[in-house]
Motif scaffolding. Structure first.
Motif, PDB file in Angstrom:
ATOM      1  N   UNK A  93      54.667  50.409  52.810  1.00  0.00           N
ATOM      2  CA  UNK A  93      54.092  51.094  51.656  1.00  0.00           C
ATOM      3  C   UNK A  93      54.533  52.546  51.631  1.00  0.00           C
ATOM      4  N   UNK A  94      55.141  52.949  50.525  1.00  0.00           N
ATOM      5  CA  UNK A  94      55.459  54.355  50.310  1.00  0.00           C
ATOM      6  C   UNK A  94      54.259  55.024  49.672  1.00  0.00           C
ATOM      7  N   UNK A  95      53.657  55.979  50.382  1.00  0.00           N
ATOM      8  CA  UNK A  95      52.424  56.614  49.908  1.00  0.00           C
ATOM      9  C   UNK A  95      52.546  58.132  49.961  1.00  0.00           C
ATOM     10  N   UNK A  96      53.267  58.726  49.023  1.00  0.00           N
ATOM     11  CA  UNK A  96      53.367  60.183  49.014  1.00  0.00           C
ATOM     12  C   UNK A  96      52.013  60.810  48.687  1.00  0.00           C
ATOM     13  N   UNK A  97      51.782  61.997  49.205  1.00  0.00           N
ATOM     14  CA  UNK A  97      50.539  62.701  48.908  1.00  0.00           C
ATOM     15  C   UNK A  97      50.666  63.435  47.587  1.00  0.00           C
ATOM     16  N   UNK A  98      49.803  63.107  46.647  1.00  0.00           N
ATOM     17  CA  UNK A  98      49.720  63.812  45.366  1.00  0.00           C
ATOM     18  C   UNK A  98      48.320  64.409  45.254  1.00  0.00           C
ATOM     19  N   UNK A  99      48.255  65.731  45.191  1.00  0.00           N
ATOM     20  CA  UNK A  99      46.958  66.388  45.030  1.00  0.00           C
ATOM     21  C   UNK A  99      45.965  65.942  46.094  1.00  0.00           C
ATOM     22  N   UNK A 133      53.170  52.520  56.787  1.00  0.00           N
ATOM     23  CA  UNK A 133      52.904  53.399  55.649  1.00  0.00           C
ATOM     24  C   UNK A 133      53.731  54.668  55.789  1.00  0.00           C
ATOM     25  N   UNK A 134      54.558  54.948  54.791  1.00  0.00           N
ATOM     26  CA  UNK A 134      55.350  56.175  54.779  1.00  0.00           C
ATOM     27  C   UNK A 134      54.553  57.210  53.982  1.00  0.00           C
ATOM     28  N   UNK A 135      53.853  58.078  54.715  1.00  0.00           N
ATOM     29  CA  UNK A 135      52.925  59.028  54.107  1.00  0.00           C
ATOM     30  C   UNK A 135      53.578  60.411  54.028  1.00  0.00           C
ATOM     31  N   UNK A 136      54.473  60.583  53.064  1.00  0.00           N
ATOM     32  CA  UNK A 136      55.173  61.852  52.912  1.00  0.00           C
ATOM     33  C   UNK A 136      54.252  62.884  52.271  1.00  0.00           C
ATOM     34  N   UNK A 137      54.536  64.144  52.554  1.00  0.00           N
ATOM     35  CA  UNK A 137      53.739  65.214  51.954  1.00  0.00           C
ATOM     36  C   UNK A 137      54.532  66.515  51.938  1.00  0.00           C
ATOM     37  N   UNK A 166      42.161  44.459  57.600  1.00  0.00           N
ATOM     38  CA  UNK A 166      42.387  44.056  58.994  1.00  0.00           C
ATOM     39  C   UNK A 166      43.847  44.073  59.383  1.00  0.00           C
ATOM     40  N   UNK A 167      44.646  44.873  58.687  1.00  0.00           N
ATOM     41  CA  UNK A 167      46.072  44.955  58.976  1.00  0.00           C
ATOM     42  C   UNK A 167      46.321  45.849  60.189  1.00  0.00           C
ATOM     43  N   UNK A 168      47.473  45.636  60.800  1.00  0.00           N
ATOM     44  CA  UNK A 168      47.928  46.445  61.938  1.00  0.00           C
ATOM     45  C   UNK A 168      48.720  47.614  61.349  1.00  0.00           C
ATOM     46  N   UNK A 169      48.109  48.796  61.311  1.00  0.00           N
ATOM     47  CA  UNK A 169      48.661  49.921  60.552  1.00  0.00           C
ATOM     48  C   UNK A 169      49.413  50.905  61.441  1.00  0.00           C
ATOM     49  N   UNK A 170      50.576  51.325  60.935  1.00  0.00           N
ATOM     50  CA  UNK A 170      51.336  52.394  61.599  1.00  0.00           C
ATOM     51  C   UNK A 170      51.836  53.349  60.528  1.00  0.00           C
ATOM     52  N   UNK A 171      51.745  54.643  60.789  1.00  0.00           N
ATOM     53  CA  UNK A 171      52.159  55.658  59.818  1.00  0.00           C
ATOM     54  C   UNK A 171      53.455  56.340  60.246  1.00  0.00           C
ATOM     55  N   UNK A 172      54.306  56.577  59.250  1.00  0.00           N
ATOM     56  CA  UNK A 172      55.484  57.431  59.407  1.00  0.00           C
ATOM     57  C   UNK A 172      55.257  58.593  58.443  1.00  0.00           C
ATOM     58  N   UNK A 173      55.342  59.828  58.958  1.00  0.00           N
ATOM     59  CA  UNK A 173      54.907  60.980  58.149  1.00  0.00           C
ATOM     60  C   UNK A 173      56.010  62.025  57.994  1.00  0.00           C
ATOM     61  N   UNK A 174      56.848  61.904  56.958  1.00  0.00           N
ATOM     62  CA  UNK A 174      57.804  62.969  56.653  1.00  0.00           C
ATOM     63  C   UNK A 174      57.030  64.116  55.995  1.00  0.00           C
TER      64      UNK A 174
END
Length: 216
Positions: A93-99, A133-137, A166-174
């Motif tokens: 999942x690409x999840x950029x931070x908006x506001x 989850x690709x949590x860019x900001x 119940x997913x196995x979550x890992x974050x990548x944070x650019x």
């Protein structure tokens, strides 16, 4: 053959989006390692889902045999999205931070795919699947930074994806992605470049790791 569900939500195209660049790197490595696999790609910016309304919400809490034609149509979409999640072996999942939070299009996907008693609940249908989850900001919200209290992307998605599905979550944070275009952040460009390179390396490594897991 393993199936990857790839969800992008950045409003910008790959060339101008930090999250899309990383999800694309993951997909490229995944396909190179697993050419016979399947990729389901939902681009929520190009093809946004309707926000959950009373018709679709009520359909999730009533007997399908009693659904009106409108509820049937609304719930058919929710069922399709749930099936895509359930059929996937891994999710990106690409999840950029908006506001300070996730894009509304990604929230719409979550609201549609959350079905109590199916995808959410004691026997959640996708429980245990890995999700990256690709949590860019644009700045940094890491522990110890001044803006740490405003980090509502990872905290929220951890609660929903792990606590709910119940997913196995890992974050990548650019992070610091605004540094190249914001003169006030010019001195942070080297840190941005390091973060970007690390994110791509993590995406490629994780793709290889997951392919190896499914091939075992």
């Amino acid at each position: 053959m393993a199936t990857l569900l790839l969800i992008d939500s950045s409003v910008f195209p790959e060339g101008g989006s930090a999250s899309r660049a990383v999800t694309a790197a993951f997909r490229k490595t995944w396909e190179e390692q697993h050419p016979d696999g399947t990729v389901i790609h939902r681009d929520l910016a190009a093809d946004p889902l309707p926000h959950l309304d009373a018709v679709a919400a009520s359909a999730g809490f009533s007997d399908p045999a009693t659904h009106t034609p409108e509820q049937q149509a609304a719930f058919a979409l929710r069922t399709q999205l749930a099936e895509e999640l359930e059929q996937a072996d891994a999710i990106v999942i690409g999840a950029p931070m908006y506001n300070f939070t996730i894009p509304s299009t990604l929230k719409a996907w979550l609201d549609q795919v959350i079905i109590m008693g199916r995808t959410i609940g004691e026997n959640a249908s996708a429980k245990g699947k890995p999700v990256v989850v690709v949590a860019s900001r644009g700045g940094s919200y890491a522990p110890g930074t001044p803006r740490e209290p405003f980090e509502y992307v990872q905290n929220y998605l951890e609660a929903v994806l792990n606590g709910g599905f119940g997913l196995e979550v890992e974050f990548i944070v650019p992070e610091l992605t605004m540094a190249p275009s914001n003169p006030a952040m010019a001195e942070l460009v080297p840190l941005f470049e390091t973060s970007r390179a690390k994110a791509h390396e993590q995406a490629e490594a994780k793709a290889k790791e997951l392919v190896a897991r499914f091939a075992a």
